[in-house]
Design a protein around this motif. Structure first.
Motif, PDB file in Angstrom:
ATOM      1  N   LYS A 197      48.054  26.016   5.020  1.00  0.00           N
ATOM      2  CA  LYS A 197      46.694  25.481   4.893  1.00  0.00           C
ATOM      3  C   LYS A 197      46.604  24.473   3.741  1.00  0.00           C
ATOM      4  CE  LYS A 197      44.534  29.684   6.697  1.00  0.00           C
ATOM      5  NZ  LYS A 197      43.547  30.763   6.452  1.00  0.00           N
ATOM      6  N   PRO A 198      47.406  23.427   3.779  1.00  0.00           N
ATOM      7  CA  PRO A 198      47.364  22.466   2.662  1.00  0.00           C
ATOM      8  C   PRO A 198      46.055  21.691   2.608  1.00  0.00           C
ATOM      9  CG  PRO A 198      48.758  21.640   4.429  1.00  0.00           C
ATOM     10  CD  PRO A 198      48.396  23.048   4.797  1.00  0.00           C
ATOM     11  N   ASP A 199      45.512  21.329   3.774  1.00  0.00           N
ATOM     12  CA  ASP A 199      44.258  20.562   3.784  1.00  0.00           C
ATOM     13  C   ASP A 199      43.099  21.390   3.242  1.00  0.00           C
ATOM     14  OD1 ASP A 199      45.628  18.443   4.882  1.00  0.00           O
ATOM     15  OD2 ASP A 199      45.120  18.974   6.954  1.00  0.00           O
ATOM     16  N   TYR A 200      43.067  22.653   3.624  1.00  0.00           N
ATOM     17  CA  TYR A 200      42.003  23.553   3.162  1.00  0.00           C
ATOM     18  C   TYR A 200      42.061  23.713   1.652  1.00  0.00           C
ATOM     19  CZ  TYR A 200      39.497  27.968   2.486  1.00  0.00           C
ATOM     20  OH  TYR A 200      38.648  28.952   2.037  1.00  0.00           O
ATOM     21  N   LEU A 201      43.256  23.964   1.122  1.00  0.00           N
ATOM     22  CA  LEU A 201      43.396  24.148  -0.320  1.00  0.00           C
ATOM     23  C   LEU A 201      43.173  22.833  -1.067  1.00  0.00           C
ATOM     24  CD1 LEU A 201      46.454  26.560  -0.557  1.00  0.00           C
ATOM     25  CD2 LEU A 201      44.097  27.043  -1.209  1.00  0.00           C
ATOM     26  N   TRP A 202      43.634  21.717  -0.513  1.00  0.00           N
ATOM     27  CA  TRP A 202      43.447  20.440  -1.182  1.00  0.00           C
ATOM     28  C   TRP A 202      41.968  20.084  -1.293  1.00  0.00           C
ATOM     29  CZ3 TRP A 202      44.876  17.042  -4.460  1.00  0.00           C
ATOM     30  CH2 TRP A 202      44.322  15.754  -4.455  1.00  0.00           C
ATOM     31  N   GLN A 203      41.218  20.343  -0.236  1.00  0.00           N
ATOM     32  CA  GLN A 203      39.784  20.042  -0.256  1.00  0.00           C
ATOM     33  C   GLN A 203      39.085  20.782  -1.385  1.00  0.00           C
ATOM     34  OE1 GLN A 203      37.776  21.268   3.303  1.00  0.00           O
ATOM     35  NE2 GLN A 203      35.729  20.857   2.484  1.00  0.00           N
ATOM     36  N   HIS A 204      39.359  22.071  -1.498  1.00  0.00           N
ATOM     37  CA  HIS A 204      38.699  22.865  -2.537  1.00  0.00           C
ATOM     38  C   HIS A 204      39.283  22.579  -3.926  1.00  0.00           C
ATOM     39  CE1 HIS A 204      36.280  25.225   0.252  1.00  0.00           C
ATOM     40  NE2 HIS A 204      37.347  25.315   1.024  1.00  0.00           N
TER      41      HIS A 204
ATOM     42  N   VAL B 208      37.546  19.507  -5.317  1.00  0.00           N
ATOM     43  CA  VAL B 208      36.191  19.799  -5.796  1.00  0.00           C
ATOM     44  C   VAL B 208      36.243  20.393  -7.200  1.00  0.00           C
ATOM     45  CG1 VAL B 208      34.142  21.216  -5.411  1.00  0.00           C
ATOM     46  CG2 VAL B 208      35.237  20.079  -3.483  1.00  0.00           C
ATOM     47  N   THR B 209      37.097  21.385  -7.397  1.00  0.00           N
ATOM     48  CA  THR B 209      37.211  22.012  -8.716  1.00  0.00           C
ATOM     49  C   THR B 209      37.738  21.028  -9.755  1.00  0.00           C
ATOM     50  OG1 THR B 209      37.620  24.177  -7.706  1.00  0.00           O
ATOM     51  CG2 THR B 209      38.269  23.912  -9.999  1.00  0.00           C
ATOM     52  N   THR B 210      38.700  20.201  -9.377  1.00  0.00           N
ATOM     53  CA  THR B 210      39.235  19.205 -10.310  1.00  0.00           C
ATOM     54  C   THR B 210      38.166  18.202 -10.709  1.00  0.00           C
ATOM     55  OG1 THR B 210      41.418  19.425  -9.277  1.00  0.00           O
ATOM     56  CG2 THR B 210      41.051  17.506 -10.685  1.00  0.00           C
ATOM     57  N   TYR B 211      37.369  17.766  -9.757  1.00  0.00           N
ATOM     58  CA  TYR B 211      36.296  16.809 -10.049  1.00  0.00           C
ATOM     59  C   TYR B 211      35.275  17.417 -11.008  1.00  0.00           C
ATOM     60  CZ  TYR B 211      32.270  13.758  -9.270  1.00  0.00           C
ATOM     61  OH  TYR B 211      31.197  12.930  -9.441  1.00  0.00           O
ATOM     62  N   GLU B 212      34.875  18.660 -10.739  1.00  0.00           N
ATOM     63  CA  GLU B 212      33.914  19.341 -11.617  1.00  0.00           C
ATOM     64  C   GLU B 212      34.496  19.508 -13.026  1.00  0.00           C
ATOM     65  OE1 GLU B 212      32.063  22.104  -7.997  1.00  0.00           O
ATOM     66  OE2 GLU B 212      33.472  22.930  -9.468  1.00  0.00           O
TER      67      GLU B 212
ATOM     68  N   VAL C 241      37.057  29.831  -2.865  1.00  0.00           N
ATOM     69  CA  VAL C 241      38.240  30.295  -2.125  1.00  0.00           C
ATOM     70  C   VAL C 241      38.657  31.691  -2.588  1.00  0.00           C
ATOM     71  CG1 VAL C 241      40.710  29.873  -1.752  1.00  0.00           C
ATOM     72  CG2 VAL C 241      39.079  27.983  -1.623  1.00  0.00           C
ATOM     73  N   ILE C 242      38.675  31.895  -3.905  1.00  0.00           N
ATOM     74  CA  ILE C 242      39.089  33.192  -4.446  1.00  0.00           C
ATOM     75  C   ILE C 242      38.104  34.283  -4.054  1.00  0.00           C
ATOM     76  CG2 ILE C 242      39.423  34.462  -6.613  1.00  0.00           C
ATOM     77  CD1 ILE C 242      40.507  31.843  -7.798  1.00  0.00           C
ATOM     78  N   LEU C 243      36.810  33.994  -4.119  1.00  0.00           N
ATOM     79  CA  LEU C 243      35.805  34.982  -3.735  1.00  0.00           C
ATOM     80  C   LEU C 243      35.909  35.334  -2.254  1.00  0.00           C
ATOM     81  CD1 LEU C 243      32.503  34.066  -5.624  1.00  0.00           C
ATOM     82  CD2 LEU C 243      34.009  36.024  -5.986  1.00  0.00           C
ATOM     83  N   GLN C 244      36.072  34.324  -1.411  1.00  0.00           N
ATOM     84  CA  GLN C 244      36.211  34.573   0.023  1.00  0.00           C
ATOM     85  C   GLN C 244      37.461  35.399   0.316  1.00  0.00           C
ATOM     86  OE1 GLN C 244      32.956  33.807   1.088  1.00  0.00           O
ATOM     87  NE2 GLN C 244      34.052  33.189   2.935  1.00  0.00           N
ATOM     88  N   ALA C 245      38.558  35.065  -0.328  1.00  0.00           N
ATOM     89  CA  ALA C 245      39.793  35.814  -0.114  1.00  0.00           C
ATOM     90  C   ALA C 245      39.668  37.243  -0.611  1.00  0.00           C
ATOM     91  CB  ALA C 245      40.944  35.103  -0.825  1.00  0.00           C
ATOM     92  N   ASN C 246      38.986  37.436  -1.710  1.00  0.00           N
ATOM     93  CA  ASN C 246      38.784  38.786  -2.233  1.00  0.00           C
ATOM     94  C   ASN C 246      37.927  39.621  -1.295  1.00  0.00           C
ATOM     95  OD1 ASN C 246      38.970  40.798  -4.379  1.00  0.00           O
ATOM     96  ND2 ASN C 246      36.783  40.405  -4.697  1.00  0.00           N
TER      97      ASN C 246
END
Length: 287
Positions: free
Chosen positions: A76-83, A86-90, A233-238
């Motif tokens: 899932k590289p696209d999924y992880l890259w998208q998120h 976002v975190t890097t920009y913030e 992502v971490i919350l959803q995975a948890n």
């Protein structure tokens, strides 16, 4: 020896060692010397992680194997890259705002005792308040957009910047300030030529702390309320007990912090070569 030969021979000051510019081979060897220990420790940690997963000392749904985590990243590289973006920009936006406001606040505090006595206790109070406790308020006030995440990143990264800058501005040799005043330098000239350059080593020490804290601030904001970002992502995975994805999110988040730290350190060496060389070289004089 002839007079021309004496002129061709470079003069050497007694007691001062010759410090020529290091070659590429020397810089490579120095980098390898600095890097091999943390790399070995990192390999040991990954080896222990693999051993725990391979021997099933802990259930796989609690601690996934490194291979399972890597498979999630590759699948899932696209999924992880998208998120990740976002975190890097913030993080970057919050860090840059914290740097600008922190430097400005430090300058005002150094040049005004009244402002320092008024603002410093408030800054200290704001620093000790847990950001995770007030993050829901920012979500209520600013909504579920990007603003609360940036604000939390700013609040967390602001304190190291302003404290390090104040320390640097106050650490200037008083004799240098007296000399500049004696020579008729104006306050802004003294600041640009003496105070600010002298404060940069202290400032960069604070920036390296602040940039890693900014990552934490952005993720904390995403924990409270978000529909994108690595915290989401971490919350959803948890919630789904998807520990490989959870570990993948943690690894990517850690990688962001490491990369930003290294970038600040590179900027320090480029902007402060005199400071970096003085720190790296063991001795330049002999007694």
């Amino acid at each position: 020896m002839s007079q021309s030969a004496l002129q061709a021979t470079p003069a050497k000051t007694a007691g001062v060692a010759d410090r020529s510019r290091p070659t590429l081979r020397q810089r490579t060897a120095e980098a390898a010397e600095k890097s091999w220990r943390p790399l070995v420790l990192l390999l040991v940690c990954f080896g222990a992680w693999w051993l725990i997963a391979a021997t099933e000392m802990v259930e796989a749904y609690l601690v996934p194997s490194p291979g399972a985590t890597l498979d999630v990243i590759l699948d899932k590289p696209d999924y992880l890259w998208q998120h990740t973006w976002v975190t890097t920009y913030e993080t970057l936006l919050g860090f840059l705002i914290a740097v600008g406001v922190g430097i400005l606040s430090a300058v005002v505090m150094v040049y005004s005792t009244t402002v320092e006595k008024t603002l410093y206790p408030i800054l200290l109070f704001a620093q000790v308040v847990p950001k995770i406790a007030i993050a829901p308020l920012f979500v209520v006030w600013l909504g579920f957009g990007i603003a609360p995440k940036i604000l939390i990143a700013v609040l967390i990264a602001f304190f190291p910047v302003v404290i390090s800058m104040v320390t640097g501005l106050k650490a200037v040799d008083p004799e240098m300030l007296q000399l500049s005043a004696t020579m008729g330098a104006r306050p802004w000239q003294t600041f640009l030529k003496i105070r600010f350059p002298a404060s940069l080593p202290h400032l960069f020490s604070g920036l390296k702390v602040a940039v890693t804290l900014a990552v934490t601030g952005a993720v904390v904001g995403e924990f409270v309320g978000a529909n994108e970002g690595l915290g989401y992502v971490i919350l959803q995975a948890n919630g789904n007990l998807d520990t490989p994805m959870l570990f993948a999110g943690l690894l990517v988040m850690s990688l962001i912090g490491v990369v930003l730290f290294v970038l600040v350190e590179i900027a320090e060496k480029l902007l402060l070569p005199w400071h970096a060389s003085r720190r790296d070289v063991a001795a330049t004089t002999s007694y």
